[in-house]
Design a protein around this motif. Structure first.
Motif, PDB file in Angstrom:
ATOM      1  N   TYR A  47       0.837  -1.207   0.000  1.00  0.00           N
ATOM      2  CA  TYR A  47       0.000   0.000   0.000  1.00  0.00           C
ATOM      3  C   TYR A  47       0.871   1.256   0.000  1.00  0.00           C
ATOM      4  O   TYR A  47       0.622   2.204  -0.754  1.00  0.00           O
ATOM      5  N   GLU A  48       1.895   1.255   0.840  1.00  0.00           N
ATOM      6  CA  GLU A  48       2.803   2.402   0.892  1.00  0.00           C
ATOM      7  C   GLU A  48       3.541   2.572  -0.434  1.00  0.00           C
ATOM      8  O   GLU A  48       3.741   3.696  -0.914  1.00  0.00           O
ATOM      9  N   LYS A  49       3.928   1.460  -1.028  1.00  0.00           N
ATOM     10  CA  LYS A  49       4.597   1.503  -2.325  1.00  0.00           C
ATOM     11  C   LYS A  49       3.655   2.057  -3.396  1.00  0.00           C
ATOM     12  O   LYS A  49       4.060   2.854  -4.256  1.00  0.00           O
ATOM     13  N   LEU A  50       2.391   1.651  -3.328  1.00  0.00           N
ATOM     14  CA  LEU A  50       1.396   2.107  -4.303  1.00  0.00           C
ATOM     15  C   LEU A  50       1.169   3.616  -4.190  1.00  0.00           C
ATOM     16  O   LEU A  50       1.056   4.320  -5.198  1.00  0.00           O
ATOM     17  N   CYS A  51       1.108   4.113  -2.965  1.00  0.00           N
ATOM     18  CA  CYS A  51       0.907   5.551  -2.747  1.00  0.00           C
ATOM     19  C   CYS A  51       2.078   6.363  -3.286  1.00  0.00           C
ATOM     20  O   CYS A  51       1.889   7.459  -3.832  1.00  0.00           O
ATOM     21  N   LYS A  52       3.287   5.837  -3.126  1.00  0.00           N
ATOM     22  CA  LYS A  52       4.465   6.539  -3.645  1.00  0.00           C
ATOM     23  C   LYS A  52       4.496   6.505  -5.168  1.00  0.00           C
ATOM     24  O   LYS A  52       4.943   7.455  -5.808  1.00  0.00           O
ATOM     25  N   LYS A  53       4.023   5.407  -5.744  1.00  0.00           N
ATOM     26  CA  LYS A  53       4.043   5.264  -7.197  1.00  0.00           C
ATOM     27  C   LYS A  53       3.008   6.167  -7.861  1.00  0.00           C
ATOM     28  O   LYS A  53       3.212   6.654  -8.972  1.00  0.00           O
ATOM     29  N   PHE A  54       1.895   6.415  -7.162  1.00  0.00           N
ATOM     30  CA  PHE A  54       0.840   7.287  -7.695  1.00  0.00           C
ATOM     31  C   PHE A  54       0.564   8.412  -6.689  1.00  0.00           C
ATOM     32  O   PHE A  54      -0.459   8.408  -5.997  1.00  0.00           O
ATOM     33  N   PRO A  55       1.467   9.388  -6.596  1.00  0.00           N
ATOM     34  CA  PRO A  55       1.320  10.450  -5.586  1.00  0.00           C
ATOM     35  C   PRO A  55       0.131  11.376  -5.845  1.00  0.00           C
ATOM     36  O   PRO A  55      -0.315  12.069  -4.930  1.00  0.00           O
ATOM     37  N   ASN A  56      -0.376  11.405  -7.074  1.00  0.00           N
ATOM     38  CA  ASN A  56      -1.502  12.286  -7.397  1.00  0.00           C
ATOM     39  C   ASN A  56      -2.861  11.654  -7.099  1.00  0.00           C
ATOM     40  O   ASN A  56      -3.897  12.269  -7.353  1.00  0.00           O
ATOM     41  N   ILE A  57      -2.839  10.418  -6.594  1.00  0.00           N
ATOM     42  CA  ILE A  57      -4.087   9.723  -6.259  1.00  0.00           C
ATOM     43  C   ILE A  57      -4.135   9.475  -4.758  1.00  0.00           C
ATOM     44  O   ILE A  57      -3.175   8.978  -4.169  1.00  0.00           O
ATOM     45  N   THR A  58      -5.249   9.831  -4.140  1.00  0.00           N
ATOM     46  CA  THR A  58      -5.464   9.532  -2.725  1.00  0.00           C
ATOM     47  C   THR A  58      -6.235   8.222  -2.629  1.00  0.00           C
ATOM     48  O   THR A  58      -7.389   8.144  -3.053  1.00  0.00           O
ATOM     49  N   PHE A  59      -5.586   7.182  -2.093  1.00  0.00           N
ATOM     50  CA  PHE A  59      -6.222   5.872  -1.972  1.00  0.00           C
ATOM     51  C   PHE A  59      -6.919   5.769  -0.615  1.00  0.00           C
ATOM     52  O   PHE A  59      -6.286   5.918   0.431  1.00  0.00           O
ATOM     53  N   ASN A  60      -8.213   5.500  -0.660  1.00  0.00           N
ATOM     54  CA  ASN A  60      -8.989   5.331   0.568  1.00  0.00           C
ATOM     55  C   ASN A  60      -9.344   3.859   0.721  1.00  0.00           C
ATOM     56  O   ASN A  60     -10.045   3.285  -0.107  1.00  0.00           O
ATOM     57  N   THR A  61      -8.839   3.237   1.789  1.00  0.00           N
ATOM     58  CA  THR A  61      -9.104   1.813   2.028  1.00  0.00           C
ATOM     59  C   THR A  61     -10.017   1.599   3.227  1.00  0.00           C
ATOM     60  O   THR A  61     -10.222   0.461   3.652  1.00  0.00           O
ATOM     61  N   SER A  62     -10.559   2.684   3.780  1.00  0.00           N
ATOM     62  CA  SER A  62     -11.473   2.544   4.916  1.00  0.00           C
ATOM     63  C   SER A  62     -12.851   2.122   4.420  1.00  0.00           C
ATOM     64  O   SER A  62     -13.116   2.074   3.215  1.00  0.00           O
ATOM     65  N   SER A  63     -13.745   1.854   5.356  1.00  0.00           N
ATOM     66  CA  SER A  63     -15.083   1.383   4.981  1.00  0.00           C
ATOM     67  C   SER A  63     -15.941   2.492   4.389  1.00  0.00           C
ATOM     68  O   SER A  63     -16.837   2.240   3.584  1.00  0.00           O
ATOM     69  N   GLY A  64     -15.692   3.743   4.785  1.00  0.00           N
ATOM     70  CA  GLY A  64     -16.478   4.861   4.265  1.00  0.00           C
ATOM     71  C   GLY A  64     -15.968   5.334   2.918  1.00  0.00           C
ATOM     72  O   GLY A  64     -14.793   5.148   2.569  1.00  0.00           O
TER      73      GLY A  64
END
Length: 245
Positions: A47-64
């Motif tokens: 997940y951390e690697k994915l966030c660094k690879k796509f810094p312009n995208i905010t990934f939300n993995t919470s239930s909301g």
């Protein structure tokens, strides 16, 4: 007696079995716990690697669910999808390839909305367990009553500019015409003033009795001198007059 021995043996065997099982159960639980921890660590690391690879995208993995806007791209990522990506390189490769077009796709969507005189107030993007993305636009409003394409808007803009240019040219011509009329009116007023002054002079000259005398080399020159003296335009050579009240 034998029953007692059997009974004692049975109890011993049962106790031994319990003794043997307990360490095995504990070990299995520990292995399972370690596996779970390692799996979570692996998913978190990916997940951390994915966030660094796509810094312009905010990934939300919470239930909301989270919504993005024109200046922020948000992707609600399924936890199952994230886990599969962390453990399946081929699946992760396919999903990451699709992620490369998310930002540009959202930018194009907002640009097209502006071209159609529409305003998007929120975007909710969801990626399911299989890596499929669904997008929902919320709070869309239209700034005009009809849908217009960018080409139509461009044509109308050019037409508006041409009309404004013609209006400016017409305004300049009208200002020049007004200036000419003003100058002409001023000249007419000056001429009228000169005529009024001349008339006043003539009226003053005609009041009372006066005598005009003129000399000249011939009748024509004498006549001209007399007329000039009477009109008061100039004092000709050889002409004079006396006024008697």
């Amino acid at each position: 007696m034998s029953m007692e021995i059997t009974s004692n043996y049975s109890n011993y065997a049962a106790n031994y079995a319990d003794t043997v099982k307990k360490p095995d159960s504990k070990a299995a639980a520990e292995v399972k716990a370690n596996t779970s921890v390692n799996s979570k660590d692996k998913v978190q690391a990916y997940y951390e690697k994915l966030c660094k690879k796509f810094p312009n995208i905010t990934f939300n993995t919470s239930s909301g669910l989270m919504s993005g806007n024109e200046n922020k791209v948000v992707l609600n990522l399924s936890s199952r999808c994230l886990e599969k990506m962390a453990n399946d390189p081929e699946f992760a490769k396919r999903v990451e390839f699709n992620l490369t077009g998310v930002v540009q796709g959202q930018n194009n969507m907002f640009a097209q909305a502006k071209a159609d005189n529409a305003v998007i107030h929120g975007v909710t993007a969801v990626m399911d367990a299989d890596g499929n993305v669904s997008v929902t636009c919320g709070g869309m409003t239209r700034t005009s009553g009809t849908k217009q394409s960018s080409s139509v808007m461009g044509t109308e803009k050019k037409q508006k500019e041409r009309l404004e240019k013609k209006s400016e040219e017409r305004k300049v011509l009208e200002e020049k015409a007004v200036k000419k009329r003003t100058e002409r009116k001023a000249e007419e007023e000056k001429a009228a003033k000169r005529r009024a002054e001349r008339k006043e002079q003539i009226e003053k000259l005609t009041e009372g009795t006066y005598k005009v005398s003129a000399t000249g080399v011939d009748v024509k020159s004498v006549t001209q001198n007399i007329v000039a003296a009477v009109s008061g335009t100039s004092s000709p050579t050889g002409a004079s007059f006396d006024i008697k009240a």
